[in-house]
Write a protein that holds these residues in place. Structure first.
Motif, PDB file in Angstrom:
ATOM      1  N   TRP A  20       0.818  -1.209   0.000  1.00 36.02           N
ATOM      2  CA  TRP A  20       0.000   0.000   0.000  1.00 36.02           C
ATOM      3  C   TRP A  20       0.853   1.261   0.000  1.00 36.02           C
ATOM      4  N   LYS A  21       2.051   1.171   0.532  1.00 37.17           N
ATOM      5  CA  LYS A  21       2.946   2.322   0.491  1.00 37.17           C
ATOM      6  C   LYS A  21       3.305   2.668  -0.948  1.00 37.17           C
ATOM      7  N   PHE A  28      -2.250   9.064   7.226  1.00 34.95           N
ATOM      8  CA  PHE A  28      -1.662   8.184   8.225  1.00 34.95           C
ATOM      9  C   PHE A  28      -2.426   8.352   9.536  1.00 34.95           C
ATOM     10  N   GLU A  35       2.367   6.117  -3.010  1.00 39.84           N
ATOM     11  CA  GLU A  35       3.360   6.932  -3.705  1.00 39.84           C
ATOM     12  C   GLU A  35       2.955   7.159  -5.159  1.00 39.84           C
ATOM     13  N   GLU A  57       0.236   4.422  11.038  1.00 39.86           N
ATOM     14  CA  GLU A  57      -0.093   3.431  10.008  1.00 39.86           C
ATOM     15  C   GLU A  57      -0.765   4.098   8.813  1.00 39.86           C
ATOM     16  N   LEU A  58      -0.389   3.652   7.602  1.00 35.26           N
ATOM     17  CA  LEU A  58      -1.005   4.172   6.391  1.00 35.26           C
ATOM     18  C   LEU A  58      -2.478   3.789   6.354  1.00 35.26           C
TER      19      LEU A  58
END
Length: 335
Positions: free
Chosen positions: A84-85, A101, A89, A107-108
């Motif tokens: 998910w990061k 966050f 992006e 946490e995302l």
């Protein structure tokens, strides 16, 4: 937590009601103006990029007039993200999305954004040499023809009208049509109401409007003003731009202008956010918000907080205006 199968409640309608009156001013947070984004060249394996307003994070502008903005990736395979990061992006870079966050854990939580689009976008299918209408520009940008992305190897449906069980947009004159379903998205918790909602000026320039409110892992709300007849008509056809499947077009008819105003209402019945957009000689003009991922219930983004979507729709040609009608959908009433 991010499982696409755990759909929440879906509310959808596409109804233009015959409410009279006119709208002279946009809501306080409105941003009147003409859409001015332009598509870049498509690259192999990537969806076409869009020019966004980087001075205002969270806002992306699409220009689907003429043959601009092909939402299909050059490859028919869904976009793949390691986690998910990586997805966050990508959307931050390509869609000017906000990345959220959790304030305590870090946490995302997901990504969100607002968008405006002019024109009637389509996806070019290289295999069948056919065009497919796009009613969900952000989802189409991410999900292409199949409507999925993959995050950490798991499929995530970002076009619920393609890979889910949501019917869009309104077609014909059928009223109060329930959608079949089981589980958390059964008939008792969601529905679709379809209406023609057509209204015209003296020269036969006719438009309609509708509002959308969808809550799944992909949350999406918007209002659309759409040309029905008269004015400038855009004819689209499949073509190739080098080796890339493309959408070519030509325009005929009388010049026209259309406007949409959208306001969101939260669970307490309080109107918030929204805005207005105007476009000339296009098939439609739309404003919306999106959210992908879970969310912090104490600080939800617009697309999650909007439990009603309220639209106002109008248009004009040299011979005069159509007047204004309103559309609304949600579990609370619009003001």
């Amino acid at each position: 937590m991010y499982q696409h199968k755990k759909q929440l409640v879906v509310w959808l309608t596409a109804l233009t009601t015959a409410c009279g009156g006119t709208v002279d001013e946009a809501p306080p947070e409105a941003e009147p103006g003409t859409v001015t984004a332009f598509a870049e060249e498509a690259l192999p394996g990537q969806p076409t990029a869009t020019l966004f307003n980087s001075d205002k994070p969270g806002i992306v502008q699409f220009d689907a007039t003429g043959d601009k903005v092909v939402f299909q990736p050059a490859s028919s395979e869904p976009l793949q993200f390691q986690d998910w990061k990586a997805f966050a992006e990508f959307t931050q870079k390509k869609l000017n999305a906000r990345v959220h966050f959790h304030p305590k854990t870090g946490e995302l939580e997901g990504v969100s954004g607002d968008y405006v689009i002019a024109g009637a976008p389509a996806i070019a299918d290289a295999e069948t040499k056919a065009l497919h209408d796009v009613v969900n520009p952000v989802g189409a940008f991410l999900g292409g023809l199949k409507g999925y992305i993959y995050v950490g190897g798991e499929p995530v449906c970002v076009r619920p009208e393609v890979c889910g069980d949501v019917q869009l947009p309104p077609r014909g004159g059928v009223e109060g049509k329930d959608l079949p379903g089981e589980g958390p998205t059964a008939q008792a918790l969601r529905h679709a109401t379809v209406g023609t909602g057509t209204f015209c000026n003296a020269s036969g320039f006719c438009i309609r409007g509708y509002s959308i409110n969808v809550h799944t892992l992909f949350n999406w709300t918007s209002s659309v003003t759409e040309r029905v007849s008269g004015g400038t008509r855009t004819e689209r056809f499949f073509c190739w731009k080098g080796f890339i499947p493309w959408v070519c077009s030509r325009q005929v008819g009388e010049p026209h202008t259309m406007r949409v105003i959208v306001t969101y209402v939260d669970l307490l019945g309080t109107a918030f956010s929204g805005g207005s957009s105007t476009a000339s000689n296009t098939e439609k003009v739309e404003r919306g918000s999106f959210w992908v991922g879970p969310f912090n219930p104490f600080s939800p983004p617009a697309a999650v907080r909007a439990w009603a979507t309220c639209g106002a729709h109008s248009g004009s040609t040299a011979s005069g205006g159509t007047g204004t009608r309103k559309s609304d959908i949600g579990v609370v009433r619009c003001p």
